[in-house]
Write a protein that holds these residues in place. Sequence first.
Motif, PDB file in Angstrom:
ATOM      1  N   SER A 147       1.548   1.770  20.879  1.00 39.96           N
ATOM      2  CA  SER A 147       0.583   0.765  21.304  1.00 39.96           C
ATOM      3  C   SER A 147       1.303  -0.420  21.940  1.00 39.96           C
ATOM      4  O   SER A 147       2.523  -0.578  21.796  1.00 39.96           O
ATOM      5  CB  SER A 147      -0.241   0.278  20.108  1.00 39.96           C
ATOM      6  OG  SER A 147       0.588  -0.454  19.207  1.00 39.96           O
ATOM      7  N   GLY A 148       0.533  -1.262  22.637  1.00 38.99           N
ATOM      8  CA  GLY A 148       1.117  -2.442  23.260  1.00 38.99           C
ATOM      9  C   GLY A 148       1.765  -3.362  22.241  1.00 38.99           C
ATOM     10  O   GLY A 148       2.846  -3.911  22.477  1.00 38.99           O
ATOM     11  N   LYS A 149       1.113  -3.517  21.078  1.00 39.03           N
ATOM     12  CA  LYS A 149       1.668  -4.368  20.019  1.00 39.03           C
ATOM     13  C   LYS A 149       2.995  -3.803  19.493  1.00 39.03           C
ATOM     14  O   LYS A 149       3.928  -4.548  19.223  1.00 39.03           O
ATOM     15  CB  LYS A 149       0.665  -4.499  18.866  1.00 39.03           C
ATOM     16  CG  LYS A 149      -0.546  -5.368  19.190  1.00 39.03           C
ATOM     17  CD  LYS A 149      -1.439  -5.503  17.978  1.00 39.03           C
ATOM     18  CE  LYS A 149      -2.631  -6.419  18.286  1.00 39.03           C
ATOM     19  NZ  LYS A 149      -3.535  -6.555  17.117  1.00 39.03           N
ATOM     20  N   GLN A 150       3.055  -2.491  19.341  1.00 41.67           N
ATOM     21  CA  GLN A 150       4.283  -1.868  18.852  1.00 41.67           C
ATOM     22  C   GLN A 150       5.423  -2.029  19.847  1.00 41.67           C
ATOM     23  O   GLN A 150       6.564  -2.280  19.458  1.00 41.67           O
ATOM     24  CB  GLN A 150       4.029  -0.383  18.570  1.00 41.67           C
ATOM     25  CG  GLN A 150       3.153  -0.132  17.349  1.00 41.67           C
ATOM     26  CD  GLN A 150       2.789   1.335  17.181  1.00 41.67           C
ATOM     27  OE1 GLN A 150       2.488   2.030  18.153  1.00 41.67           O
ATOM     28  NE2 GLN A 150       2.817   1.815  15.943  1.00 41.67           N
ATOM     29  N   HIS A 152       5.735  -4.480  22.087  1.00 37.28           N
ATOM     30  CA  HIS A 152       6.128  -5.893  22.079  1.00 37.28           C
ATOM     31  C   HIS A 152       6.973  -6.218  20.849  1.00 37.28           C
ATOM     32  O   HIS A 152       7.959  -6.959  20.934  1.00 37.28           O
ATOM     33  CB  HIS A 152       4.891  -6.794  22.131  1.00 37.28           C
ATOM     34  CG  HIS A 152       4.203  -6.790  23.460  1.00 37.28           C
ATOM     35  ND1 HIS A 152       4.893  -6.929  24.652  1.00 37.28           N
ATOM     36  CD2 HIS A 152       2.888  -6.674  23.798  1.00 37.28           C
ATOM     37  CE1 HIS A 152       4.037  -6.896  25.659  1.00 37.28           C
ATOM     38  NE2 HIS A 152       2.813  -6.740  25.176  1.00 37.28           N
ATOM     39  N   TRP A 153       6.580  -5.683  19.701  1.00 33.86           N
ATOM     40  CA  TRP A 153       7.331  -5.974  18.482  1.00 33.86           C
ATOM     41  C   TRP A 153       8.687  -5.280  18.489  1.00 33.86           C
ATOM     42  O   TRP A 153       9.674  -5.817  17.982  1.00 33.86           O
ATOM     43  CB  TRP A 153       6.548  -5.572  17.235  1.00 33.86           C
ATOM     44  CG  TRP A 153       7.340  -5.748  15.961  1.00 33.86           C
ATOM     45  CD1 TRP A 153       7.612  -4.812  15.017  1.00 33.86           C
ATOM     46  CD2 TRP A 153       7.997  -6.939  15.512  1.00 33.86           C
ATOM     47  NE1 TRP A 153       8.380  -5.335  14.002  1.00 33.86           N
ATOM     48  CE2 TRP A 153       8.630  -6.645  14.285  1.00 33.86           C
ATOM     49  CE3 TRP A 153       8.097  -8.227  16.025  1.00 33.86           C
ATOM     50  CZ2 TRP A 153       9.366  -7.585  13.573  1.00 33.86           C
ATOM     51  CZ3 TRP A 153       8.843  -9.175  15.319  1.00 33.86           C
ATOM     52  CH2 TRP A 153       9.464  -8.850  14.106  1.00 33.86           C
ATOM     53  N   ILE A 197       2.655  -5.339  11.958  1.00 32.02           N
ATOM     54  CA  ILE A 197       2.490  -4.166  12.806  1.00 32.02           C
ATOM     55  C   ILE A 197       1.958  -2.983  12.004  1.00 32.02           C
ATOM     56  O   ILE A 197       1.099  -2.221  12.476  1.00 32.02           O
ATOM     57  CB  ILE A 197       3.833  -3.792  13.475  1.00 32.02           C
ATOM     58  CG1 ILE A 197       4.209  -4.835  14.525  1.00 32.02           C
ATOM     59  CG2 ILE A 197       3.751  -2.415  14.115  1.00 32.02           C
ATOM     60  CD1 ILE A 197       3.224  -4.957  15.673  1.00 32.02           C
ATOM     61  N   SER A 200      -1.669  -3.536  11.426  1.00 35.41           N
ATOM     62  CA  SER A 200      -2.396  -3.334  12.671  1.00 35.41           C
ATOM     63  C   SER A 200      -2.568  -1.846  12.958  1.00 35.41           C
ATOM     64  O   SER A 200      -3.649  -1.401  13.366  1.00 35.41           O
ATOM     65  CB  SER A 200      -1.647  -4.008  13.826  1.00 35.41           C
ATOM     66  OG  SER A 200      -2.290  -3.769  15.056  1.00 35.41           O
TER      67      SER A 200
END
Length: 213
Positions: A147-150, A152-153, A197, A200
Amino acid sequence: MFGKYPHDRIVFFSDAVFAIAITLLVIEIKVPTHEAIHEHGVFGALGNLLPLFIGYGVSFIVTALFWRAHLQLCTLVTSFNSKLIWINIILLLFVGLMPFSTALYSENFGDNGAFTFYCLNLVAIGITNVFLTRAIISTQQLRSTLSGKQIHWLQGRALAVPAIFLLCIAITMVSPLTGRFAFVLIFIVQKIGDTMIAKSAKAATEVSVVEEG
């Protein structure tokens, strides 16, 4: 012709460099001489080596963290190309410098210049790790699986390490003792990020199950 390289050989070679570097850290801690033991006693002589033990302990933990991060990154790589190999080699170059920078720092524990050099060595490893992370993201098509969050993190997690060691240098200018132990912020920042994360991802999975139901 040589676009891809054996995954296992690169990982094993990297592990060997990390293992050698982390083992050489202890070599700088010399066994007290008979004269030192006779004059100060065993525990007194060992007490004089406390800065060396602190440097060894900190460097062992930090090097282990870099190895763990490298191990996690390698699980995301299906095949290595020349770009990934050269970034990895540069990272290992700075990892191999760790015994020297640790010895310099430990033997000059109260000197801010020695500590700064030590931190810059870690910053160099951290920044190279950031470039390796970004290269892996771009070459392994991870944007289609994470995912986008993953994503970025994954990059933020890598960037946090050199940023915190630069912060250690800055803090040392004001409070030397605090600066030397500010690296524990790495554990705090990464733990908070990993937890967020994970929550999420769990929430996204639950929403997907509900929608499918």
